[in-house]
Design a protein around this motif. Structure first.
Motif, short mmCIF file in Angstrom:
data_model
loop_
_atom_site.label_atom_id
_atom_site.label_comp_id
_atom_site.label_asym_id
_atom_site.label_seq_id
_atom_site.Cartn_x
_atom_site.Cartn_y
_atom_site.Cartn_z
N MET A 1 20.00 9.13 25.76
CA MET A 1 18.65 8.67 26.13
C MET A 1 18.38 7.32 25.50
N THR A 2 17.84 6.36 26.26
CA THR A 2 17.56 5.03 25.73
C THR A 2 16.07 4.84 25.54
N VAL A 3 15.74 3.75 24.85
CA VAL A 3 14.33 3.49 24.58
C VAL A 3 13.69 2.66 25.69
N ALA A 4 14.46 2.34 26.76
CA ALA A 4 13.89 1.56 27.84
C ALA A 4 12.72 2.31 28.45
N PRO A 5 11.54 1.72 28.54
CA PRO A 5 10.37 2.42 29.02
C PRO A 5 10.37 2.58 30.53
N THR A 6 9.67 3.60 31.03
CA THR A 6 9.49 3.80 32.45
C THR A 6 8.48 2.79 32.95
N ASN A 7 8.31 2.70 34.30
CA ASN A 7 7.36 1.74 34.86
C ASN A 7 5.96 1.99 34.36
N LYS A 8 5.58 3.27 34.19
CA LYS A 8 4.25 3.59 33.68
C LYS A 8 4.08 3.09 32.26
N VAL A 9 5.11 3.31 31.48
CA VAL A 9 5.01 2.94 30.07
C VAL A 9 5.05 1.43 29.90
N GLN A 10 5.72 0.71 30.85
CA GLN A 10 5.80 -0.74 30.74
C GLN A 10 4.44 -1.39 30.79
N TYR A 38 8.83 0.24 16.39
CA TYR A 38 8.33 -1.03 16.93
C TYR A 38 9.46 -2.05 17.03
N GLU A 39 10.24 -2.19 15.98
CA GLU A 39 11.33 -3.17 15.98
C GLU A 39 12.41 -2.78 16.98
N ALA A 40 12.67 -1.47 17.14
CA ALA A 40 13.67 -1.02 18.11
C ALA A 40 13.23 -1.33 19.53
N LEU A 41 11.96 -1.10 19.83
CA LEU A 41 11.43 -1.37 21.16
C LEU A 41 11.29 -2.87 21.42
N ASN A 42 11.13 -3.63 20.37
CA ASN A 42 10.97 -5.08 20.51
C ASN A 42 12.22 -5.75 21.07
N ALA A 43 13.37 -5.07 20.89
CA ALA A 43 14.66 -5.51 21.45
C ALA A 43 15.14 -6.85 20.92
N SER A 44 14.58 -7.31 19.81
CA SER A 44 15.04 -8.56 19.22
C SER A 44 16.30 -8.37 18.39
N ASN A 45 16.60 -7.10 18.09
CA ASN A 45 17.80 -6.77 17.34
C ASN A 45 18.58 -5.71 18.13
N PRO A 46 19.52 -6.13 18.98
CA PRO A 46 20.25 -5.18 19.83
C PRO A 46 20.96 -4.08 19.05
N THR A 47 21.46 -4.44 17.86
CA THR A 47 22.16 -3.43 17.05
C THR A 47 21.20 -2.32 16.63
N LEU A 48 20.00 -2.73 16.20
CA LEU A 48 18.99 -1.73 15.83
C LEU A 48 18.62 -0.86 17.03
N THR A 49 18.39 -1.48 18.18
CA THR A 49 18.02 -0.74 19.38
C THR A 49 19.10 0.28 19.75
N LYS A 50 20.36 -0.15 19.69
CA LYS A 50 21.48 0.74 20.04
C LYS A 50 21.58 1.91 19.06
N GLN A 51 21.46 1.62 17.77
CA GLN A 51 21.58 2.70 16.78
C GLN A 51 20.37 3.62 16.81
#
Length: 356
Positions: A1-10, A38-51
């Protein structure tokens, strides 16, 4: 499961998106968890988002803390403190050695005095010879002891100065580690500590209140005018809060566009008055480009309020204030909302549309 939001959540603002993700993932509402999400969703750090993605649903708090410590340098305060501890321990060991040397010197001096007394008491030596002998011994011993004592004192003073310097360095480190660099307010770590202290003595909790505030439509400022304007919005809100509140009131930027105020010695009525005062002060503060005259529009806040007496722990207090904030944002924004038990039902009902 990824943190990419759905259209509603966007379409949601950042604070609501973070809260929605935490609820969906089963992540406890601790302030440090909010920062991580917050930092994971911000996607400024791909490594953090992935982990963060790899943790999946219902991650253990230890795993979240481990990831936070790995990704955020300010979590590594243990190394700094341990280094200072080692340095202070070394200085104390040195002082103890000096004191032992001084003790040894004094014991030797005492021994010499004893010998001098024995010589004075001896009847086999002439008086002049005794006095000359004793004076010579005591003069040399006294001079030697005084010189050694002076060296010991100098070394002790120097080590005391070094330990004072270590203390100053630790104080400065603590100040930097607990300060948000953009707004110069206290940061989430400082907020965590102060919030937890409320319940150190349960009887004191009844005199505290928590206000959490979130900038409305903050993402629009960034998307429309750019991040420099977004940073300026944060600075304006921080400045208004500091000028509106008493200097002894604790105020912090707890992550993204969210702020928190901890009040002590307050009542429900006074707390709501302060929340409204903050809201109207921010709303009435213009945000213009002084060079071009461009008006970026009004800044508004949504605020959630909870009295510490309505919660049993720091985590519960934060969660309830957060529910009140959520209600304020989803009922029109630019308002102050006091936590009430019935808000939980509305929150869960509204939250259901975001579940996957």
């Amino acid at each position: 499961m990824t943190v990419a939001p759905t259209n509603k959540v966007q379409s949601m603002d950042t604070a609501t998106l973070v809260l929605a993700t935490m609820r969906r993932r089963g992540i406890s509402g601790l302030p440090r968890n909010y920062e991580l999400v917050y930092e994971a969703l911000n996607a400024s750090n791909p490594t953090l988002t992935k982990q963060f993605d790899a943790l999946g649903r219902n991650p253990a708090q230890d795993d979240l803390d481990a990831l936070g410590k790995k990704m955020f340098p300010h979590h590594f305060r243990a190394g700094v403190v341990e280094g200072a501890h080692d340095k202070i321990s070394g200085e104390l060991d040195g002082m103890l050695r000096l004191l032992k040397q001084e003790q040894s010197s004094m014991e030797s001096y005492s021994k010499l005095l004893g010998e001098a007394y024995n010589r004075i008491s001896s009847k086999s030596m002439a008086s002049a010879e005794i006095l000359n002998n004793v004076i010579s011994v005591l003069t040399n011993a006294t001079g030697d002891s005084m010189e050694k004592g002076k060296v010991v004192v100098e070394h002790m003073v120097e080590r005391a100065r070094e330990m004072e310097q270590v203390k100053l360095e630790l104080d400065e480190y603590k100040r930097i580690a607990n300060t948000d660099p953009l707004t110069r307010l206290s940061n989430r770590r400082a907020f965590d500590d102060v919030l937890a202290n409320i319940y150190n003595e349960q009887r004191n909790a009844m005199y505290y209140a928590l206000i959490v505030a979130d900038i409305d439509h903050f993402k629009k400022f960034n998307d429309t005018f750019g991040h420099p304007v977004g940073d300026r919005v944060l600075g304006v809100v921080a400045a208004v809060m500091k000028s509106t509140l008493r200097k002894d009131v604790f105020v912090a930027r707890t992550g993204g566009e969210e702020f928190a105020v901890i009040l002590q010695g307050t009542s429900l009525e006074i707390t709501m008055e302060i929340a409204e005062r903050l809201r109207t002060a921010v709303e009435s503060t213009p945000l213009r480009n002084q060079k071009t005259g461009v008006n970026y529009g009004p800044i508004t806040l949504s605020l959630g309020v909870c009295m510490a007496s309505d919660a049993e722990s720091a985590e519960e207090l934060y969660n309830k204030a957060d529910v009140a904030l959520y209600t304020a944002k989803h009922s029109g924004r630019n308002k102050s909302q006091l936590y009430k038990p019935e808000l939980n039902q509305d929150f869960e009902k509204n939250w259901a549309i975001y579940k996957t």
